[in-house]
Design an enzyme around this catalytic site. Structure first.
Site, PDB file in Angstrom:
ATOM      1  N   ASP A 280      66.159  36.073  51.962  1.00 59.47           N
ATOM      2  CA  ASP A 280      67.119  35.630  50.955  1.00 59.47           C
ATOM      3  C   ASP A 280      67.906  36.845  50.460  1.00 59.47           C
ATOM      4  OD1 ASP A 280      67.251  32.905  48.921  1.00 59.47           O
ATOM      5  OD2 ASP A 280      68.223  34.755  48.257  1.00 59.47           O
TER       6      ASP A 280
ATOM      7  N   ASN B 138      64.748  23.052  46.869  1.00 59.22           N
ATOM      8  CA  ASN B 138      65.607  22.572  45.789  1.00 59.22           C
ATOM      9  C   ASN B 138      66.499  21.472  46.359  1.00 59.22           C
ATOM     10  OD1 ASN B 138      64.605  24.490  43.936  1.00 59.22           O
ATOM     11  ND2 ASN B 138      65.996  26.052  44.727  1.00 59.22           N
TER      12      ASN B 138
ATOM     13  N   HIS C 122      66.805  23.858  53.291  1.00 64.19           N
ATOM     14  CA  HIS C 122      66.074  25.109  53.467  1.00 64.19           C
ATOM     15  C   HIS C 122      64.819  25.120  52.611  1.00 64.19           C
ATOM     16  CE1 HIS C 122      69.117  25.578  50.309  1.00 64.19           C
ATOM     17  NE2 HIS C 122      68.270  26.387  49.695  1.00 64.19           N
TER      18      HIS C 122
END
Ligand code: AMP
Length: 115
Positions: free
Chosen positions: A31, A88, A101
């Protein structure tokens, strides 16, 4: 239905990413804005908008994502110390990139409940 996001560009190597794991159907990379010492994104190469959009026909692919997360965690030495896998789903839950993801987070104590 297929759609373009920044992750599509990472899959195509059109923008750089620190890729750490790849199979025919799955890609994992660091990330860009890590929220823990280990923060890796695991994505399907197939563009699925989010978990709500996943279809029963994508069952195997969804399994691949979880197994990839476990493998990446194991390789990163997190299997024993612990880690968290987060999806999320939609804006209200914090989704900002609309390509399914998994966030793999570890390397520090992780509070519960999440914010
Ligand atoms: P979410 O908010 O659940 O949709 O997660 C999207 C994640 O993608 C965030 O944690 C971002 O930091 C991350 N991200 C956005 N652009 C990039 C990029 N170019 N490379 C790596 N990670 C990214």
């Amino acid at each position: 239905m297929s759609h373009e996001t920044i992750f599509t560009k990472i899959i195509r190597r059109e923008i750089p990413a620190e890729i750490i794991y790849e199979t025919e159907r799955v890609l994992a990379f660091k990330d860009i804005s890590p929220q823990a010492p280990t923060h890796i994104l695991i994505i399907p190469k197939l563009a699925i908008r989010n978990l709500s959009d996943a279809q029963p026909s994508e069952r195997d692919l969804l399994g691949d994502l979880l197994l990839a997360a476990a493998e990446v965690a194991k390789r990163g030495g997190l299997a024993e110390s612990g880690y968290r896998v987060v999806i999320n789903n939609e804006v209200g839950a914090g989704q900002t990139v609309f390509h399914l993801h998994l966030h793999l987070l570890g390397g520090r104590a992780l509070g519960w409940p999440p914010g």
